[in-house]
Write an enzyme that holds these catalytic residues in place. Structure first.
Site, PDB file in Angstrom:
ATOM      1  N   HIS A 189      42.102  29.460  41.316  1.00 25.10           N
ATOM      2  CA  HIS A 189      42.502  30.562  41.469  1.00 25.10           C
ATOM      3  C   HIS A 189      42.067  31.589  40.676  1.00 25.10           C
ATOM      4  O   HIS A 189      41.951  31.484  39.399  1.00 25.10           O
ATOM      5  CB  HIS A 189      44.102  30.873  41.702  1.00 25.10           C
ATOM      6  N   CYS A 190      41.182  32.640  41.080  1.00 23.67           N
ATOM      7  CA  CYS A 190      40.369  33.632  40.059  1.00 23.67           C
ATOM      8  C   CYS A 190      40.944  35.053  40.452  1.00 23.67           C
ATOM      9  O   CYS A 190      40.883  35.760  41.342  1.00 23.67           O
ATOM     10  CB  CYS A 190      39.102  33.624  40.755  1.00 23.67           C
ATOM     11  N   ASN A 191      41.488  35.448  39.381  1.00 24.48           N
ATOM     12  CA  ASN A 191      42.023  36.705  39.163  1.00 24.48           C
ATOM     13  C   ASN A 191      40.904  37.809  39.534  1.00 24.48           C
ATOM     14  O   ASN A 191      41.070  39.209  39.717  1.00 24.48           O
ATOM     15  CB  ASN A 191      42.974  36.655  38.328  1.00 24.48           C
ATOM     16  N   ASN A 195      41.459  36.182  44.646  1.00 23.38           N
ATOM     17  CA  ASN A 195      41.605  35.376  45.460  1.00 23.38           C
ATOM     18  C   ASN A 195      41.443  33.971  45.069  1.00 23.38           C
ATOM     19  O   ASN A 195      40.966  33.847  43.909  1.00 23.38           O
ATOM     20  CB  ASN A 195      40.339  35.711  46.605  1.00 23.38           C
TER      21      ASN A 195
END
Ligand SMILES: [Zn+2]
Ligand SMILES: [Zn+2]
Length: 332
Positions: A189-191, A195
């Site tokens: 999960h990439c802040n 997304n």
């Protein structure tokens, strides 16, 4: 002490996923003050890293244009001699050099912004609501699993299912707590893009890192000239000297991190691991992951990660064909 519903919301903010919170909050028009406050905090928490990233990219670009490119290409007869640092021939080529670096860096920044938008807006892929992926009522009921050949199994050999989504998990699918759903070939999960990075947007994520690494490498290998000029110019104020040295130091640190991260992802793609698989299996020395169970050779692994047609690899378009669903990953 009895808690009011809205203070419960605030307490849960630290425990629940963003998505759950969003689902539990009432619409803005019906929300009370605390709920509205929570909604605002929630959106700040989700989108702050995105804004920070865009600020870094655009801010860094503007600083590069003002302090490096403009003195090279601008009509400045009193350019400091040190701008022609390398050799006499470069003295006459300063303007050309300026335009070349301007074009290269602008090209990178453009693709970073487009890739960022694509990574943020593209669904990483979810388990289709089809019978094939339903959890069979009876473990012996094979009717719904005839067409499913899965490599990943639980430790006891049973099929992997997600209790939260109540679905059977395709290979490489993982449940993301922040998104509160399962994502196909989930990487992480990439802040920074607010997304999950998964099957349908991995290339866009990688291109942000790739063009970021290239832009930072150009910045690091050229901007030192500005630092030398500013420090040697007796008319430079202390504030200006401090500013350019600070910018260069920050970019140098950021550059080393991003270039290292880019090399790490290239290695992952070549060996056919996702970040999750690498961290949870390969690094933990799980026997089946000594070599990725999905390894098909470097070239095919790259094609699986970045798309079938290599000539589209470096642009954030034409990624997955309609027949690519992200549900099955064969072996060699
Ligand atoms: Zn799930
Ligand atoms: Zn996620």
């Amino acid at each position: 002490m009895a808690e009011t519903p809205s203070s419960q919301h605030l307490t849960r903010a630290f425990e629940d996923s963003e998505q759950e919170l969003k689902n539990n909050l009432p619409p803005w028009s019906e929300a009370d003050f605390k709920q509205r406050l929570l909604t605002v905090f929630l959106y700040i928490a989700i989108y702050l890293p995105v804004v920070v990233l865009l600020g870094l990219v655009i801010g860094g670009y503007i600083i590069y244009l003002i302090f490096y490119i403009y003195p090279l290409v601008g009509d400045t007869d009193d350019r400091p001699e040190l701008y022609y640092w390398h050799s006499d021939s470069e003295k006459t080529n300063a303007e050309t050099r300026g335009w070349i670096f301007f074009t290269l860096v602008t090209w990178c920044i453009f693709w970073i912004l487009v890739s960022h938008y694509r990574a943020l807006k593209t669904d990483p892929g979810q388990i289709p609501r089809e019978r094939e992926w339903d959890i069979p009522d009876d473990e012996n009921d094979e009717s719904s699993s005839e067409s499913v050949v899965l490599i990943e199994k639980r430790k006891d050999g049973s099929i992997r299912t997600c209790a939260r989504c109540t679905m059977r998990k395709p290979d490489r699918t993982h449940h993301c707590k922040q998104c509160e759903r399962c994502n196909l070939k989930m990487d992480h999960h990439c802040n920074w893009v607010a997304n999950c990075v998964g099957y349908f947007n991995y290339k866009y994520f990688f291109l942000i890192v790739f063009y970021g690494a290239v832009a930072l490498a150009i910045f690091i290998s050229t901007f030192w000239e500005t630092v030398v000029v500013v420090l040697n110019d007796s008319e430079s104020s202390a504030a200006l000297c401090f500013f350019v040295v600070l910018c260069y130091s920050l970019i140098l640190m950021l550059g080393i991190a991003v270039i290292g991260f880019c090399i790490f992802h290239i290695r992952l793609m070549i060996q056919n691991y996702t970040t999750i698989e690498y961290c949870e299996k390969k690094k933990q020395k799980v026997q089946e992951y000594k070599v990725s169970p999905f390894d098909k050779g470097a070239w095919n692994n790259l094609k699986e990660a970045l798309g079938k047609n290599w000539y589209w690899w470096l642009v954030p378009f034409n990624y997955r064909d309609p027949d690519e669903k992200g549900l099955h990953f064969g072996r060699k």
